[in-house]
Design a protein around this motif. Structure first.
Motif, short mmCIF file in Angstrom:
data_model
loop_
_atom_site.label_atom_id
_atom_site.label_comp_id
_atom_site.label_asym_id
_atom_site.label_seq_id
_atom_site.Cartn_x
_atom_site.Cartn_y
_atom_site.Cartn_z
N SER A 247 17.39 -40.52 26.12
CA SER A 247 16.19 -41.29 25.80
C SER A 247 16.47 -42.79 25.87
N ALA A 248 17.64 -43.18 25.37
CA ALA A 248 18.02 -44.60 25.43
C ALA A 248 18.24 -45.03 26.87
N CYS A 249 18.82 -44.14 27.68
CA CYS A 249 19.01 -44.43 29.11
C CYS A 249 17.66 -44.61 29.80
N ARG A 250 16.66 -43.82 29.38
CA ARG A 250 15.30 -43.98 29.92
C ARG A 250 14.74 -45.35 29.55
N THR A 251 14.93 -45.77 28.31
CA THR A 251 14.41 -47.06 27.85
C THR A 251 15.07 -48.22 28.59
N HIS A 252 16.38 -48.10 28.79
CA HIS A 252 17.13 -49.22 29.37
C HIS A 252 17.47 -49.03 30.84
N GLY A 253 16.94 -47.98 31.47
CA GLY A 253 17.08 -47.79 32.91
C GLY A 253 18.48 -47.50 33.41
N ASP A 254 19.30 -46.79 32.64
CA ASP A 254 20.68 -46.46 33.04
C ASP A 254 20.67 -45.06 33.67
N LEU A 255 20.53 -45.00 34.99
CA LEU A 255 20.39 -43.72 35.69
C LEU A 255 21.69 -42.92 35.68
N ALA A 256 22.83 -43.57 35.96
CA ALA A 256 24.10 -42.84 36.05
C ALA A 256 24.46 -42.17 34.73
N ARG A 257 24.35 -42.92 33.63
CA ARG A 257 24.68 -42.36 32.31
C ARG A 257 23.64 -41.31 31.91
N GLY A 258 22.39 -41.54 32.31
CA GLY A 258 21.33 -40.58 32.04
C GLY A 258 21.60 -39.24 32.70
N LYS A 259 22.13 -39.28 33.94
CA LYS A 259 22.47 -38.04 34.65
C LYS A 259 23.55 -37.26 33.89
N ARG A 260 24.57 -37.99 33.39
CA ARG A 260 25.66 -37.32 32.65
C ARG A 260 25.12 -36.67 31.38
N ALA A 261 24.25 -37.41 30.69
CA ALA A 261 23.64 -36.86 29.47
C ALA A 261 22.80 -35.63 29.79
N ILE B 151 23.01 -31.71 28.34
CA ILE B 151 21.88 -31.05 27.67
C ILE B 151 21.57 -29.71 28.34
N ILE B 152 21.51 -29.71 29.66
CA ILE B 152 21.16 -28.48 30.39
C ILE B 152 22.21 -27.40 30.17
N ALA B 153 23.50 -27.83 30.02
CA ALA B 153 24.57 -26.86 29.77
C ALA B 153 24.38 -26.20 28.41
N LEU B 154 23.86 -26.96 27.46
CA LEU B 154 23.67 -26.44 26.10
C LEU B 154 22.33 -25.74 25.94
N GLU B 155 21.28 -26.33 26.50
CA GLU B 155 19.92 -25.78 26.37
C GLU B 155 19.22 -25.85 27.73
N PRO B 156 19.43 -24.86 28.58
CA PRO B 156 18.88 -24.89 29.94
C PRO B 156 17.35 -25.03 30.00
N GLY B 157 16.67 -24.59 28.97
CA GLY B 157 15.21 -24.63 28.98
C GLY B 157 14.61 -25.86 28.35
N ASP B 158 15.42 -26.90 28.07
CA ASP B 158 14.93 -28.11 27.40
C ASP B 158 14.10 -28.96 28.37
N SER B 159 12.77 -28.86 28.25
CA SER B 159 11.89 -29.59 29.18
C SER B 159 11.98 -31.10 28.98
N ALA B 160 12.24 -31.54 27.75
CA ALA B 160 12.29 -32.98 27.47
C ALA B 160 13.38 -33.67 28.28
N ALA B 161 14.51 -33.00 28.47
CA ALA B 161 15.61 -33.59 29.23
C ALA B 161 15.20 -33.82 30.68
N TYR B 162 14.54 -32.84 31.29
CA TYR B 162 14.08 -32.99 32.68
C TYR B 162 13.09 -34.16 32.79
N VAL B 163 12.16 -34.21 31.84
CA VAL B 163 11.12 -35.23 31.87
C VAL B 163 11.73 -36.63 31.71
N LEU B 164 12.68 -36.77 30.78
CA LEU B 164 13.29 -38.08 30.55
C LEU B 164 14.02 -38.57 31.81
#
Length: 848
Positions: free
Chosen positions: A653-667, A671-684
């Motif tokens: 979410s912080a990466c979304r606010t501050h536009g950090d794409l590379a770190r956002g991808k890692r995050a 998330i997907i590894a822990l909760e594959p169905g988390d729609s919020a992660a895809y949207v962010l």
């Protein structure tokens, strides 16, 4: 001569029998007895008395029956020994048989035998039998009267004992120390004072047994000073006296005085017993730390008392209250023969210290060892199932309960209701509730709170009404449970109704109820009401302070939250872990990164509170919001806990606010590894791509969502007007007042543009034209809900809107302007916090 020699042999053999019996060598005595060619009544009496002395009561009874059947005629000594054996055997039938034999032989008229019969019936709990013997006695002496008085007192008939005591004195008979001790059970101060005067006149004033009983009576009458006077005047004190005085101190919460008496007791050479230590350990449970209890524990180890169940059980509870569950477990393991109370105590210790799985393991072990659980065992284990939401295990426990027949009981039934309700099975909770025969307040509370926990405020309120129809008045637990259900915009009016009921009740100053009210009002954004309740609360505990600090933090008033923390410290109230979660949340919402780190270290260094997962998550959130993304990621990787999806989502979410794409991808990958169905992660992540104009990335994310069957949660907002909830999604035109809503928004947009407002279409993360972007952003769900509120609510009334997602930057800017244009406060509760808009400003100071 032969005749004289024969008698001489019996005499010598009886002498040897007597010697063996007094030395406890009943095996040798029995050999000699069986070998005797002739036995007289003395031989038989020696053997019966010897068996009684060695506590071989069944053998004594067997021999006395033989004597009555085939031996010489029984005499008074025979019957006295036999009655003593009857008491020792703990079987009333034996005594009744001897009584019947006595009546036939005529020995019943003997006063000593009558007294022994009274004692026998009294000790075996048959007061009616003792009274019958007393009434039928031809002759009575002081022992008879003292015995029947003691019998009544021992069997809980203190009034009858006192009446017999008076009769005895009228007849000119003198009560003994046991009679005085028996009647000194009154809780009437005047009666105790009169008895005290008689004790002094009779010369028993210095008697240790009577003195201890008198001391105890004054203590039970809450006359502690009188108890101290008696204690100080006693020249001779036994362990009972010291224990009674220590108990007086503990009951009055004079812990230091109790410990001082304990030290004096040791100096006088009187060794403490299990009751002394148990009383002191109970006192240690209310102390601020366990150091005193640990010292007493050391003493029990030195004296060997730590293996005693009474001591061990008290140690388990003491350590549990201080949260030292490991020592609680060790105290249990040191008990030589753990009883059911021991098992229940250690199971409850694990429940209280949030170790439900360990509690379940202990419960299974207890059953495996053949120890039959009671209602307390089942209630504890149902609490474990409730804590874990283990419905399947709870059903198995329910099955065991049905077999034992404990289910209809309100105590166990309430625990079952709570277990089913917490596990989400409210229908089965209701079935159990209906089967409880005698429903008490706890049962009703369990059902009401069950509805509240499952979001059914309406039925919770309905059952509150039904409970009151049964003449049961709600208590603090009832109100606190219902208020928890009302801490939502869909139940604000119900919450206010409950507040009205509380004001009519006697619980207006109850701390637990006040704390629940503060939380309820804060969660619906009504900070004024929360502040008023807090200010009027006299007994503010750590929960009260934490509730109001958390309320300010959630509503965007970080400075007020921090100021309250320092006030709390100045009042000497020690914060807990939840207090620091509230503080760190306040810092996070206000961008106070350095202060957050300060509180994070303070909690452990100054207060000894080890940071938990929530505290680490707050620091991640604070660093992320402050744009310190690299530091936030490094902090996550250094956490002593395994990071969960929530923590990585904060970073994303912080990466979304501050536009950090590379770190956002890692995050996102984490998330997907822990909760594959988390729609919020895809949207962010999709939003990061969109904000950077990388539309191919947006398309790729949407494709990935479709492949994985992930659906985006639609943004929606809702508002309550006249007890009805109105829900909207962006561009919604399904509401009956839709035309009026869009007309109102159009009017507001014109006024906003006149003040320089320009829609920020960067928040529309779709590859569409500028005009369409403007239209979409101006018709976001929160704006539709606000417009409905402005149309239907009277001028000056606060408009409160709830939203399931984070409010976008343009809507935030727009609502600030709307609040100034319409001249009223607008509250928006998004997924992160409350925003209080007033006079063109927001409580978050544009930092969220």
């Amino acid at each position: 001569m032969a005749s004289i020699g024969f008698k001489s042999d019996i005499f010598l053999e009886n002498q040897f029998l007597n010697l063996y019996a007094k030395c406890g060598e009943m095996g040798r005595a029995r050999e000699l007895f069986d070998e005797m060619s002739q036995r007289n009544y003395v031989s038989w009496n020696i053997m019966i008395a010897g068996y009684c002395l060695s506590r071989c009561f069944l053998e004594a009874l067997h021999l006395s029956k033989m004597m009555m059947r085939i031996g010489p005629r029984a005499d008074q000594s025979t019957y006295l020994s036999s009655l003593r054996a009857s008491v020792g055997s703990e079987n009333p039938k034996h005594g009744e048989q001897i009584h019947a034999h006595l009546t036939k032989t005529g020995f019943f008229s003997c006063v000593q035998v009558g007294n022994a019969l009274i004692n026998m019936y009294a000790k075996l709990g048959n007061l009616e039998g003792a009274e019958t013997v007393y009434k039928n006695m031809v002759e009575r002496d002081e022992v008879s009267c003292n015995s029947i008085i003691t019998a009544n007192a021992q069997n809980g008939c203190s009034g009858r004992a006192l009446g017999l005591f008076v009769e005895m004195q009228v007849e000119g008979l003198k009560p003994n120390e046991f009679a005085f001790g028996s009647v000194l059970r009154s809780r009437d101060v005047s009666e105790v004072e009169q008895l005290h005067a008689q004790i002094t006149k009779s010369g028993y004033g210095t008697h240790v047994f009577v003195g201890s009983a008198l001391l105890d009576s004054y203590a039970k009458c809450n006359c502690s000073q009188d108890a101290f006077l008696i204690f100080n005047r006693m020249s001779d004190r036994n362990i009972v006296t010291w224990n009674s005085m220590i108990a007086v101190c503990i009951e009055n919460n004079w812990i230091d005085e109790a410990l001082q008496l304990f030290m004096q007791m040791g100096e006088m050479g009187i060794h403490p017993d299990e009751y002394t230590i148990s009383s002191l350990l109970n006192a240690m449970t209310i102390e601020t730390n366990a150091s005193g209890g640990k010292q007493l524990h050391t003493l029990t180890v030195k004296t060997g008392l730590n293996t005693d169940p009474l001591i061990g059980n008290t140690l388990i509870t003491m350590y549990s209250k201080h949260g030292i569950v490991g020592d609680s477990q060790r105290a249990f393991e040191n008990i030589s023969k753990p009883d059911l109370i021991s098992w229940n105590s250690v199971i409850q210790s694990n429940i209280e210290n949030e170790r439900p799985e360990s509690a379940l393991d202990l419960f299974l072990k207890m059953k495996y060892l053949g120890i039959k659980p009671d209602e307390f065992s089942f209630v504890s284990i149902l609490a474990a199932c409730r804590s874990l939401s283990w419905l399947k295990t709870g059903r198995v426990v329910h099955g065991n309960l049905i077999k034992t027949g404990l289910v209809p009981d309100a105590f166990v039934g309430s625990a079952l209701v709570g277990m089913y309700a917490k596990s989400g099975d409210i229908s089965d909770a209701k079935l159990v509730f209906d089967k409880i025969v005698h429903k008490d307040l706890i049962a009703w509370n369990s059902m009401i709170v069950g509805f509240a926990q499952n979001g059914d405020a309406y039925r919770a309120l309905k059952f509150l009404g039904l409970m009151r129809e049964e003449n049961l008045e709600p208590d603090d637990f009832t109100f606190a449970g219902i208020l928890a259900a009302c801490a939502d915009i869909t139940a604000v009016q119900q919450g206010k109704q409950i507040h009205t009921l509380i004001l009519k009740s006697r619980l207006t100053t109850d701390t637990a109820v006040a704390n629940a009210l503060i939380t309820m009002y804060a969660r619906v954004g009504s900070m004024v009401e929360a502040e008023v309740i807090f200010s009027k609360l006299n007994a503010k505990n750590v929960v009260s302070w934490t509730a109001i600090i958390g309320s300010y933090a959630q509503n965007g008033y970080a400075k007020e939250a921090l100021d309250l923390f320092y006030q709390m410290e100045s009042f000497g109230v020690k914060p807990n872990g939840i207090t620091f979660v509230a503080l760190l949340t306040a810092c996070s919402h206000a961008g106070l990164t350095d202060q957050a780190r300060k509180y994070f270290h303070m909690m452990e260094i100054e207060y000894g509170i080890k940071p938990g997962f929530e505290h680490y998550a707050c620091i991640v959130d604070t660093l992320g919001r402050g744009g310190r993304l690299k530091e936030a990621e490094e902090f996550i990787n250094r956490m002593p806990f395994e990071p969960n999806a929530l923590v990585w989502r904060m970073l994303l979410s912080a990466c979304r606010t501050h536009g950090d794409l590379a770190r956002g991808k890692r995050a996102m990958e984490k998330i997907i590894a822990l909760e594959p169905g988390d729609s919020a992660a895809y949207v962010l992540l999709s939003n990061i791509y969109a904000a950077l104009g990388k539309w191919e990335g947006v398309v790729e994310i949407r494709k990935l969502m479709k492949e994985n069957g992930v659906r985006k949660e639609p943004g929606k907002s809702w508002i309550e007007i006249q007890n009805r909830v109105h829900e909207f999604i962006a561009g919604d035109r399904s509401h009956p007042q839709s035309d009026g809503i869009y007309l109102k928004l159009g009017e507001l947009l014109e006024e906003m543009k006149a003040e320089g407002y320009v829609p920020d279409t960067d928040f529309v993360l779709h590859d569409i034209g500028k005009e369409m972007k403007e239209e979409r952003i101006c018709h976001h769900s929160e704006r539709l809900a606000i417009a409905l509120g402005l149309i239907n609510l009277a001028p000056g009334i606060t408009v409160t809107v709830f939203k399931n997602l984070r409010i976008c930057g343009d809507c935030h800017k727009a609502v600030k302007l709307i609040s100034r244009i319409v001249g009223r406060e607008i509250i928006v509760r998004d997924s992160t916090r409350f925003h209080h808009f007033k006079d063109g400003l927001c409580s978050c100071a544009d930092y969220w």
